[in-house]
Design a protein around this motif. Sequence first.
Motif, PDB file in Angstrom:
ATOM      1  N   GLY A 112     -57.416 130.580 -60.333  1.00 53.79           N
ATOM      2  CA  GLY A 112     -58.608 130.355 -61.151  1.00 53.79           C
ATOM      3  C   GLY A 112     -58.470 131.047 -62.488  1.00 53.79           C
ATOM      4  O   GLY A 112     -58.822 130.492 -63.532  1.00 53.79           O
ATOM      5  N   GLY A 113     -57.938 132.265 -62.450  1.00 57.22           N
ATOM      6  CA  GLY A 113     -57.699 133.003 -63.685  1.00 57.22           C
ATOM      7  C   GLY A 113     -56.730 132.259 -64.595  1.00 57.22           C
ATOM      8  O   GLY A 113     -56.889 132.238 -65.807  1.00 57.22           O
ATOM      9  N   LEU A 114     -55.751 131.590 -63.973  1.00 55.93           N
ATOM     10  CA  LEU A 114     -54.787 130.810 -64.759  1.00 55.93           C
ATOM     11  C   LEU A 114     -55.487 129.673 -65.494  1.00 55.93           C
ATOM     12  O   LEU A 114     -55.206 129.384 -66.643  1.00 55.93           O
ATOM     13  CB  LEU A 114     -53.728 130.194 -63.850  1.00 55.93           C
ATOM     14  CG  LEU A 114     -52.509 131.015 -63.486  1.00 55.93           C
ATOM     15  CD1 LEU A 114     -51.567 130.169 -62.655  1.00 55.93           C
ATOM     16  CD2 LEU A 114     -51.804 131.498 -64.733  1.00 55.93           C
ATOM     17  N   LEU A 115     -56.433 129.009 -64.769  1.00 62.08           N
ATOM     18  CA  LEU A 115     -57.157 127.900 -65.383  1.00 62.08           C
ATOM     19  C   LEU A 115     -57.883 128.364 -66.636  1.00 62.08           C
ATOM     20  O   LEU A 115     -57.854 127.699 -67.672  1.00 62.08           O
ATOM     21  CB  LEU A 115     -58.181 127.325 -64.399  1.00 62.08           C
ATOM     22  CG  LEU A 115     -57.624 126.424 -63.314  1.00 62.08           C
ATOM     23  CD1 LEU A 115     -58.712 126.085 -62.327  1.00 62.08           C
ATOM     24  CD2 LEU A 115     -57.055 125.167 -63.925  1.00 62.08           C
ATOM     25  N   SER A 116     -58.538 129.527 -66.528  1.00 58.11           N
ATOM     26  CA  SER A 116     -59.261 129.984 -67.710  1.00 58.11           C
ATOM     27  C   SER A 116     -58.294 130.550 -68.741  1.00 58.11           C
ATOM     28  O   SER A 116     -58.551 130.486 -69.933  1.00 58.11           O
ATOM     29  CB  SER A 116     -60.321 131.003 -67.327  1.00 58.11           C
ATOM     30  OG  SER A 116     -59.714 132.108 -66.733  1.00 58.11           O
ATOM     31  N   GLY A 117     -57.153 131.081 -68.263  1.00 59.44           N
ATOM     32  CA  GLY A 117     -56.144 131.561 -69.201  1.00 59.44           C
ATOM     33  C   GLY A 117     -55.615 130.441 -70.068  1.00 59.44           C
ATOM     34  O   GLY A 117     -55.164 130.656 -71.191  1.00 59.44           O
ATOM     35  N   SER A 118     -55.705 129.197 -69.538  1.00 52.42           N
ATOM     36  CA  SER A 118     -55.191 128.072 -70.311  1.00 52.42           C
ATOM     37  C   SER A 118     -55.992 127.891 -71.597  1.00 52.42           C
ATOM     38  O   SER A 118     -55.469 127.384 -72.580  1.00 52.42           O
ATOM     39  CB  SER A 118     -55.238 126.793 -69.472  1.00 52.42           C
ATOM     40  OG  SER A 118     -56.562 126.397 -69.262  1.00 52.42           O
ATOM     41  N   VAL A 119     -57.252 128.331 -71.595  1.00 52.53           N
ATOM     42  CA  VAL A 119     -58.059 128.200 -72.815  1.00 52.53           C
ATOM     43  C   VAL A 119     -57.403 128.983 -73.954  1.00 52.53           C
ATOM     44  O   VAL A 119     -57.229 128.474 -75.061  1.00 52.53           O
ATOM     45  CB  VAL A 119     -59.495 128.732 -72.580  1.00 52.53           C
ATOM     46  CG1 VAL A 119     -60.316 128.630 -73.847  1.00 52.53           C
ATOM     47  CG2 VAL A 119     -60.164 127.980 -71.461  1.00 52.53           C
ATOM     48  N   ILE A 120     -57.013 130.221 -73.652  1.00 48.12           N
ATOM     49  CA  ILE A 120     -56.392 131.081 -74.661  1.00 48.12           C
ATOM     50  C   ILE A 120     -54.993 130.552 -75.006  1.00 48.12           C
ATOM     51  O   ILE A 120     -54.659 130.377 -76.179  1.00 48.12           O
ATOM     52  CB  ILE A 120     -56.269 132.519 -74.120  1.00 48.12           C
ATOM     53  CG1 ILE A 120     -57.642 133.075 -73.751  1.00 48.12           C
ATOM     54  CG2 ILE A 120     -55.526 133.401 -75.102  1.00 48.12           C
ATOM     55  CD1 ILE A 120     -58.382 133.716 -74.848  1.00 48.12           C
ATOM     56  N   THR A 121     -54.194 130.285 -73.959  1.00 51.85           N
ATOM     57  CA  THR A 121     -52.805 129.884 -74.198  1.00 51.85           C
ATOM     58  C   THR A 121     -52.739 128.593 -75.014  1.00 51.85           C
ATOM     59  O   THR A 121     -51.954 128.482 -75.947  1.00 51.85           O
ATOM     60  CB  THR A 121     -52.089 129.677 -72.849  1.00 51.85           C
ATOM     61  OG1 THR A 121     -52.376 130.796 -72.019  1.00 51.85           O
ATOM     62  CG2 THR A 121     -50.598 129.570 -73.035  1.00 51.85           C
ATOM     63  N   GLU A 122     -53.593 127.622 -74.662  1.00 52.66           N
ATOM     64  CA  GLU A 122     -53.570 126.360 -75.400  1.00 52.66           C
ATOM     65  C   GLU A 122     -53.997 126.554 -76.845  1.00 52.66           C
ATOM     66  O   GLU A 122     -53.506 125.868 -77.740  1.00 52.66           O
ATOM     67  CB  GLU A 122     -54.475 125.338 -74.701  1.00 52.66           C
ATOM     68  CG  GLU A 122     -53.855 124.826 -73.419  1.00 52.66           C
ATOM     69  CD  GLU A 122     -54.840 124.057 -72.549  1.00 52.66           C
ATOM     70  OE1 GLU A 122     -55.916 123.689 -73.043  1.00 52.66           O
ATOM     71  OE2 GLU A 122     -54.525 123.838 -71.366  1.00 52.66           O
ATOM     72  N   THR A 123     -54.902 127.495 -77.068  1.00 55.04           N
ATOM     73  CA  THR A 123     -55.328 127.751 -78.445  1.00 55.04           C
ATOM     74  C   THR A 123     -54.191 128.366 -79.257  1.00 55.04           C
ATOM     75  O   THR A 123     -53.934 127.952 -80.389  1.00 55.04           O
ATOM     76  CB  THR A 123     -56.546 128.699 -78.453  1.00 55.04           C
ATOM     77  OG1 THR A 123     -57.553 128.130 -77.640  1.00 55.04           O
ATOM     78  CG2 THR A 123     -57.081 128.898 -79.848  1.00 55.04           C
ATOM     79  N   ILE A 124     -53.485 129.342 -78.665  1.00 56.47           N
ATOM     80  CA  ILE A 124     -52.413 130.008 -79.419  1.00 56.47           C
ATOM     81  C   ILE A 124     -51.286 129.036 -79.728  1.00 56.47           C
ATOM     82  O   ILE A 124     -50.758 129.016 -80.828  1.00 56.47           O
ATOM     83  CB  ILE A 124     -51.811 131.178 -78.617  1.00 56.47           C
ATOM     84  CG1 ILE A 124     -52.901 132.138 -78.165  1.00 56.47           C
ATOM     85  CG2 ILE A 124     -50.788 131.934 -79.442  1.00 56.47           C
ATOM     86  CD1 ILE A 124     -52.382 133.141 -77.175  1.00 56.47           C
ATOM     87  N   PHE A 125     -50.877 128.255 -78.726  1.00 56.40           N
ATOM     88  CA  PHE A 125     -49.701 127.415 -78.902  1.00 56.40           C
ATOM     89  C   PHE A 125     -50.051 125.996 -79.345  1.00 56.40           C
ATOM     90  O   PHE A 125     -49.194 125.105 -79.309  1.00 56.40           O
ATOM     91  CB  PHE A 125     -48.883 127.372 -77.601  1.00 56.40           C
ATOM     92  CG  PHE A 125     -48.279 128.709 -77.245  1.00 56.40           C
ATOM     93  CD1 PHE A 125     -47.081 129.120 -77.818  1.00 56.40           C
ATOM     94  CD2 PHE A 125     -48.910 129.554 -76.354  1.00 56.40           C
ATOM     95  CE1 PHE A 125     -46.537 130.357 -77.501  1.00 56.40           C
ATOM     96  CE2 PHE A 125     -48.369 130.783 -76.033  1.00 56.40           C
ATOM     97  CZ  PHE A 125     -47.182 131.192 -76.604  1.00 56.40           C
ATOM     98  N   SER A 126     -51.293 125.767 -79.732  1.00 54.36           N
ATOM     99  CA  SER A 126     -51.762 124.433 -80.147  1.00 54.36           C
ATOM    100  C   SER A 126     -51.345 123.350 -79.158  1.00 54.36           C
ATOM    101  O   SER A 126     -50.725 122.354 -79.526  1.00 54.36           O
ATOM    102  CB  SER A 126     -51.228 124.054 -81.527  1.00 54.36           C
ATOM    103  OG  SER A 126     -51.411 125.091 -82.421  1.00 54.36           O
ATOM    104  N   ILE A 127     -51.666 123.566 -77.890  1.00 49.51           N
ATOM    105  CA  ILE A 127     -51.358 122.570 -76.870  1.00 49.51           C
ATOM    106  C   ILE A 127     -52.650 121.790 -76.577  1.00 49.51           C
ATOM    107  O   ILE A 127     -53.690 122.392 -76.334  1.00 49.51           O
ATOM    108  CB  ILE A 127     -50.859 123.268 -75.577  1.00 49.51           C
ATOM    109  CG1 ILE A 127     -49.554 123.999 -75.873  1.00 49.51           C
ATOM    110  CG2 ILE A 127     -50.688 122.258 -74.444  1.00 49.51           C
ATOM    111  CD1 ILE A 127     -49.178 125.020 -74.839  1.00 49.51           C
ATOM    112  N   PRO A 128     -52.597 120.461 -76.630  1.00 47.21           N
ATOM    113  CA  PRO A 128     -53.841 119.686 -76.488  1.00 47.21           C
ATOM    114  C   PRO A 128     -54.294 119.536 -75.035  1.00 47.21           C
ATOM    115  O   PRO A 128     -54.456 118.430 -74.546  1.00 47.21           O
ATOM    116  CB  PRO A 128     -53.464 118.335 -77.101  1.00 47.21           C
ATOM    117  CG  PRO A 128     -51.999 118.223 -76.875  1.00 47.21           C
ATOM    118  CD  PRO A 128     -51.434 119.602 -76.890  1.00 47.21           C
TER     119      PRO A 128
END
Lengths: 306, 306
Positions: A240-256
């Motif tokens: 679950g933490g990974l799912l929310s971590g994707s918010v940050i990671t996708e923002t940093i790496f500009s992943i859509p």
Amino acid sequence: MGRYCARRLLETIPLMLVISIFVFMFIHLLPGDPAQTLAGKEATVEEVEAIRAEFGLDKPLIVQYFNYMKDLFRGDMGRSLKSNIPVSELIWSRFQFTIQLVCAGLVWAPFAGIFIGVICAIKRGTFVDLIGMLLAICGLSAPGFWLGLMGIQYFSVHLGWFPVSGLDSWRSFILPSIVMGTGIMATLARYSRSSMLETLREDYVRTARAKGQREAIVMFRHAFKNSLIQVVTILGLQIGGLLSGSVITETIFSIPGMGRLLVDSIAFRDYPAIQGLLMIFAMQYVLINLVVDMLYGVINPKIRYD
Amino acid sequence: MSTNQNERVENQAVFEENYIDENIIADKSSKTREFIKKFLKRKTAVAAFVVMVFLLIIAIIGPSLAPYDPSAYDYDNILAPPSAEHWFGTDQFGQDIFSRILAGAPLTLGVSLSSVVVGAVLGTVLGLLAGYYGGWIEMLVMRGADVLFSFPDILLAIAIVALLGPGIINVFIAVAVFTVPSFARMMRSATLAVKGSLYVEVSRSLGCKDGRILFLHIFPGTIQSLIVNFTMRIGSAIMAASSLSFLGFGANVTDPEWGAMLSMSRSYLSTAPHMVYLPGLVIFVTVLAFNLFGDGLRDTLDPKIK
């Protein structure tokens, strides 16, 4: 086992219902008239009324909820205010990126975490233990966005090893995978260490040693396997933490991915999209924990007889 | 007979006031001394405590120590690397980063600390009530916690900010709400554990009122878990608050909030890496200090976990 799974499945239904009420209420909890919110500040009275009729906001709340659920079961989550395409299509087009990221984190982090934890437990009180646990608490304390930006700065900009953004080649997965996995590695290292230490104190481990079993077998077959039981539960919460971590990671790496979509939708006040995403995120989390709990039943027979 | 009974009740009250409470107080002070002695043996935890206190002092008097005006533009010194004049370098407006970090300390730490305090108080009361009364209160509180937990990690905070709109006050509310379920769950199980103990039974048989039992007898018994959880949550609150600001949902980008400063640095990765490394390092050290201190507290209070 079947009964345990069935009971666990049934327990999920009320939770899902309450979550759906929460997500449904989202638009009504916003300050002001929901129709006005959806139509935008500059909308004319006619436009607001048209929106009210279109979204059925003139009906009683309970009717609206039933309509919402009916649509939800058909996979209809409304249309995005920003792009005017169905929210379900929008989310589906982003879904794969987030799942790829979650998998990229899961590929290494749990194994690394459990490995570090078990080694630290076996070498308790030594220098190895100290380094391992220091690594774990640092991993837990480092903000993902800082790690990510440093990684991009050093490895992508300075050394030119990896692309700065996107998810197209295997190289582009390395940095996001590290950012995604660090927290899970750190948490699992800490939990598996304490879980292993606890099992090492159990009577059956002492018995195994007393009967002259080789140390490697005592450690692996008797202690490690049993210590995993606790670790599996934590793993579920961590995904679950990974799912929310994707918010940050996708923002940093500009992943859509979905996380990025959520951030953009919030910035644009695209409420149907926000609602849809919250529903999907929560559902994923509940389902993952359901699966983990069932796995828990498989590896720990005791739990089935509660 | 009634005088006899009154006398007995009075005697019991006297017994409870003088004998039981006095004993507990005497016990407490020696326990505190013992605790401090044990805690001082943990060098990392003591070091973390010193850093923590230092950071809190900075948060209070920091802004007045700043060598430069944190919002003063200096176009002759744009993106300057760390030097004797500007210890942490300057940003894209020539603002001194060190001064901005000092000026931002009350913002970042203040929001995180106060939101954990509010969340902890709410969660503690809910958890105590749920654990003590059971029944529908327990069901309501625990299912509520389940729903909030279905939005893993910072996702709940993001959802709340989506509802309330961006802004530092809303980040405070979001982080407070995000803290409540963890305290509610923890306090419920701590209450359940203490509820069955002999001294609670004694106070109930002496005719203590529910409120008195709950806050004077059960609450002190749960305080250890409460303190440990409290310290641990501060780390996650700092992380959540700065993540929200990093995503652009928290403080204004021009405010010297630590997460917001990092979000600005994204555009200058190739020209001014110090803008990423140093503010992030401050967040990291702060979270690490709180986490290490929390670990030390936990190990001192409950050595069996280690």
